[in-house]
Motif scaffolding. Structure first.
Motif, PDB file in Angstrom:
ATOM      1  N   LYS A 184      54.892 -22.764  20.839  1.00  0.00           N
ATOM      2  CA  LYS A 184      55.836 -21.901  20.129  1.00  0.00           C
ATOM      3  C   LYS A 184      55.141 -21.095  19.038  1.00  0.00           C
ATOM      4  O   LYS A 184      55.470 -19.936  18.811  1.00  0.00           O
ATOM      5  N   LYS A 185      54.163 -21.704  18.379  1.00  0.00           N
ATOM      6  CA  LYS A 185      53.562 -21.059  17.211  1.00  0.00           C
ATOM      7  C   LYS A 185      52.324 -20.226  17.525  1.00  0.00           C
ATOM      8  O   LYS A 185      52.053 -19.245  16.865  1.00  0.00           O
ATOM      9  N   GLY A 186      51.553 -20.644  18.513  1.00  0.00           N
ATOM     10  CA  GLY A 186      50.264 -19.978  18.650  1.00  0.00           C
ATOM     11  C   GLY A 186      50.024 -19.308  19.973  1.00  0.00           C
ATOM     12  O   GLY A 186      50.336 -19.838  21.028  1.00  0.00           O
ATOM     13  N   GLN A 187      49.444 -18.137  19.898  1.00  0.00           N
ATOM     14  CA  GLN A 187      49.036 -17.394  21.081  1.00  0.00           C
ATOM     15  C   GLN A 187      47.803 -18.056  21.688  1.00  0.00           C
ATOM     16  O   GLN A 187      47.612 -18.003  22.895  1.00  0.00           O
ATOM     17  N   GLU A 188      46.990 -18.703  20.852  1.00  0.00           N
ATOM     18  CA  GLU A 188      45.778 -19.340  21.345  1.00  0.00           C
ATOM     19  C   GLU A 188      46.103 -20.467  22.322  1.00  0.00           C
ATOM     20  O   GLU A 188      45.401 -20.654  23.319  1.00  0.00           O
ATOM     21  N   ALA A 189      47.138 -21.203  22.039  1.00  0.00           N
ATOM     22  CA  ALA A 189      47.515 -22.301  22.924  1.00  0.00           C
ATOM     23  C   ALA A 189      47.965 -21.763  24.278  1.00  0.00           C
ATOM     24  O   ALA A 189      47.641 -22.330  25.325  1.00  0.00           O
ATOM     25  N   ILE A 190      48.683 -20.664  24.261  1.00  0.00           N
ATOM     26  CA  ILE A 190      49.133 -20.055  25.512  1.00  0.00           C
ATOM     27  C   ILE A 190      47.929 -19.548  26.300  1.00  0.00           C
ATOM     28  O   ILE A 190      47.832 -19.742  27.509  1.00  0.00           O
ATOM     29  N   GLU A 191      46.997 -18.924  25.593  1.00  0.00           N
ATOM     30  CA  GLU A 191      45.796 -18.417  26.251  1.00  0.00           C
ATOM     31  C   GLU A 191      44.965 -19.560  26.822  1.00  0.00           C
ATOM     32  O   GLU A 191      44.485 -19.491  27.961  1.00  0.00           O
ATOM     33  N   GLU A 192      44.806 -20.636  26.067  1.00  0.00           N
ATOM     34  CA  GLU A 192      44.036 -21.784  26.538  1.00  0.00           C
ATOM     35  C   GLU A 192      44.679 -22.414  27.771  1.00  0.00           C
ATOM     36  O   GLU A 192      44.003 -22.745  28.741  1.00  0.00           O
ATOM     37  N   ARG A 193      45.978 -22.526  27.737  1.00  0.00           N
ATOM     38  CA  ARG A 193      46.689 -23.108  28.889  1.00  0.00           C
ATOM     39  C   ARG A 193      46.558 -22.199  30.118  1.00  0.00           C
ATOM     40  O   ARG A 193      46.373 -22.666  31.237  1.00  0.00           O
ATOM     41  N   ALA A 194      46.648 -20.899  29.929  1.00  0.00           N
ATOM     42  CA  ALA A 194      46.507 -19.961  31.044  1.00  0.00           C
ATOM     43  C   ALA A 194      45.103 -20.034  31.636  1.00  0.00           C
ATOM     44  O   ALA A 194      44.930 -19.980  32.858  1.00  0.00           O
ATOM     45  N   ARG A 195      44.107 -20.203  30.797  1.00  0.00           N
ATOM     46  CA  ARG A 195      42.733 -20.300  31.286  1.00  0.00           C
ATOM     47  C   ARG A 195      42.510 -21.609  32.047  1.00  0.00           C
ATOM     48  O   ARG A 195      41.950 -21.607  33.140  1.00  0.00           O
ATOM     49  N   ASP A 196      42.940 -22.719  31.446  1.00  0.00           N
ATOM     50  CA  ASP A 196      42.667 -24.039  32.040  1.00  0.00           C
ATOM     51  C   ASP A 196      43.495 -24.292  33.290  1.00  0.00           C
ATOM     52  O   ASP A 196      42.971 -24.740  34.308  1.00  0.00           O
ATOM     53  N   GLU A 197      44.774 -24.042  33.213  1.00  0.00           N
ATOM     54  CA  GLU A 197      45.654 -24.441  34.310  1.00  0.00           C
ATOM     55  C   GLU A 197      45.814 -23.363  35.382  1.00  0.00           C
ATOM     56  O   GLU A 197      46.007 -23.680  36.546  1.00  0.00           O
ATOM     57  N   LEU A 198      45.747 -22.112  34.985  1.00  0.00           N
ATOM     58  CA  LEU A 198      45.987 -21.038  35.945  1.00  0.00           C
ATOM     59  C   LEU A 198      44.725 -20.280  36.318  1.00  0.00           C
ATOM     60  O   LEU A 198      44.745 -19.435  37.209  1.00  0.00           O
ATOM     61  N   GLY A 199      43.603 -20.548  35.608  1.00  0.00           N
ATOM     62  CA  GLY A 199      42.349 -19.887  35.919  1.00  0.00           C
ATOM     63  C   GLY A 199      42.348 -18.402  35.568  1.00  0.00           C
ATOM     64  O   GLY A 199      41.637 -17.619  36.201  1.00  0.00           O
ATOM     65  N   MET A 200      43.113 -17.998  34.604  1.00  0.00           N
ATOM     66  CA  MET A 200      43.203 -16.577  34.235  1.00  0.00           C
ATOM     67  C   MET A 200      42.052 -16.196  33.305  1.00  0.00           C
ATOM     68  O   MET A 200      41.520 -17.025  32.581  1.00  0.00           O
ATOM     69  N   ILE A 201      41.682 -14.920  33.352  1.00  0.00           N
ATOM     70  CA  ILE A 201      40.647 -14.383  32.465  1.00  0.00           C
ATOM     71  C   ILE A 201      41.145 -13.067  31.899  1.00  0.00           C
ATOM     72  O   ILE A 201      42.092 -12.467  32.403  1.00  0.00           O
ATOM     73  N   ARG A 202      40.500 -12.632  30.829  1.00  0.00           N
ATOM     74  CA  ARG A 202      40.850 -11.338  30.231  1.00  0.00           C
ATOM     75  C   ARG A 202      40.255 -10.203  31.059  1.00  0.00           C
ATOM     76  O   ARG A 202      39.371 -10.393  31.896  1.00  0.00           O
ATOM     77  N   GLU A 203      40.721  -8.999  30.757  1.00  0.00           N
ATOM     78  CA  GLU A 203      40.237  -7.837  31.513  1.00  0.00           C
ATOM     79  C   GLU A 203      38.754  -7.582  31.275  1.00  0.00           C
ATOM     80  O   GLU A 203      38.042  -7.166  32.172  1.00  0.00           O
ATOM     81  N   ASP A 204      38.278  -7.813  30.058  1.00  0.00           N
ATOM     82  CA  ASP A 204      36.887  -7.487  29.736  1.00  0.00           C
ATOM     83  C   ASP A 204      35.931  -8.663  29.973  1.00  0.00           C
ATOM     84  O   ASP A 204      34.771  -8.596  29.612  1.00  0.00           O
ATOM     85  N   GLU A 205      36.399  -9.721  30.594  1.00  0.00           N
ATOM     86  CA  GLU A 205      35.548 -10.882  30.847  1.00  0.00           C
ATOM     87  C   GLU A 205      35.088 -10.897  32.304  1.00  0.00           C
ATOM     88  O   GLU A 205      35.717 -10.319  33.176  1.00  0.00           O
ATOM     89  N   THR A 206      33.984 -11.595  32.534  1.00  0.00           N
ATOM     90  CA  THR A 206      33.470 -11.789  33.872  1.00  0.00           C
ATOM     91  C   THR A 206      33.572 -13.263  34.212  1.00  0.00           C
ATOM     92  O   THR A 206      33.179 -14.120  33.412  1.00  0.00           O
ATOM     93  N   PHE A 207      34.059 -13.565  35.376  1.00  0.00           N
ATOM     94  CA  PHE A 207      34.271 -14.947  35.798  1.00  0.00           C
ATOM     95  C   PHE A 207      33.070 -15.405  36.623  1.00  0.00           C
ATOM     96  O   PHE A 207      32.673 -14.738  37.579  1.00  0.00           O
ATOM     97  N   PHE A 208      32.500 -16.542  36.233  1.00  0.00           N
ATOM     98  CA  PHE A 208      31.422 -17.147  36.974  1.00  0.00           C
ATOM     99  C   PHE A 208      31.887 -18.501  37.475  1.00  0.00           C
ATOM    100  O   PHE A 208      32.350 -19.316  36.699  1.00  0.00           O
ATOM    101  N   GLN A 209      31.706 -18.753  38.765  1.00  0.00           N
ATOM    102  CA  GLN A 209      32.075 -20.056  39.324  1.00  0.00           C
ATOM    103  C   GLN A 209      30.796 -20.763  39.737  1.00  0.00           C
ATOM    104  O   GLN A 209      29.991 -20.220  40.497  1.00  0.00           O
ATOM    105  N   ILE A 210      30.626 -21.977  39.247  1.00  0.00           N
ATOM    106  CA  ILE A 210      29.426 -22.748  39.548  1.00  0.00           C
ATOM    107  C   ILE A 210      29.811 -23.775  40.607  1.00  0.00           C
ATOM    108  O   ILE A 210      30.697 -24.601  40.403  1.00  0.00           O
ATOM    109  N   VAL A 211      29.121 -23.702  41.730  1.00  0.00           N
ATOM    110  CA  VAL A 211      29.392 -24.603  42.843  1.00  0.00           C
ATOM    111  C   VAL A 211      28.329 -25.690  42.821  1.00  0.00           C
ATOM    112  O   VAL A 211      27.126 -25.408  42.815  1.00  0.00           O
ATOM    113  N   LYS A 212      28.782 -26.949  42.858  1.00  0.00           N
ATOM    114  CA  LYS A 212      27.815 -28.058  42.827  1.00  0.00           C
ATOM    115  C   LYS A 212      27.580 -28.601  44.202  1.00  0.00           C
ATOM    116  O   LYS A 212      28.400 -28.691  45.018  1.00  0.00           O
TER     117      LYS A 212
END
Length: 92
Positions: free
Chosen positions: A64-92
């Motif tokens: 409710k209070k923070g945009q950072e928490a929403i952003e963190e949840r979107a990154r961790d659970e939904l795999g979302m990234i910002r427009e200016d970011e590059t996504f790297f996937q490391i395969v083990k």
């Protein structure tokens, strides 16, 4: 003397009856111990649920209070990234 012949068996019957109720009847020692064990189990379960509720309550306040928490949840659970970011996937 006939009075004692009646009183002594009555006292013995009363003692036997009370002992029976103490050990086997309703509210006996075994039943009280069983209820106490069940109560302890329920208290432990309630404590676990209270901890979970507190965690969820804190998370809701954070969302409710923070945009950072929403952003963190979107990154961790939904795999979302910002427009200016590059996504790297490391395969083990």
């Amino acid at each position: 003397m006939p009075f004692m012949k009646i009183i002594i068996p009555l006292i013995i019957l009363l003692i036997v009856h009370l002992q029976y109720r103490l050990w086997f009847g309703d509210g006996s020692i075994a039943q009280i111990n069983e209820y106490q064990q069940r109560l302890d189990e329920l208290k432990q379960e309630a404590d676990k649920r209270n901890l979970r509720n507190e965690s969820l309550r804190a998370e809701v306040l954070d969302i409710k209070k923070g945009q950072e928490a929403i952003e963190e949840r979107a990154r961790d659970e939904l795999g979302m990234i910002r427009e200016d970011e590059t996504f790297f996937q490391i395969v083990k």
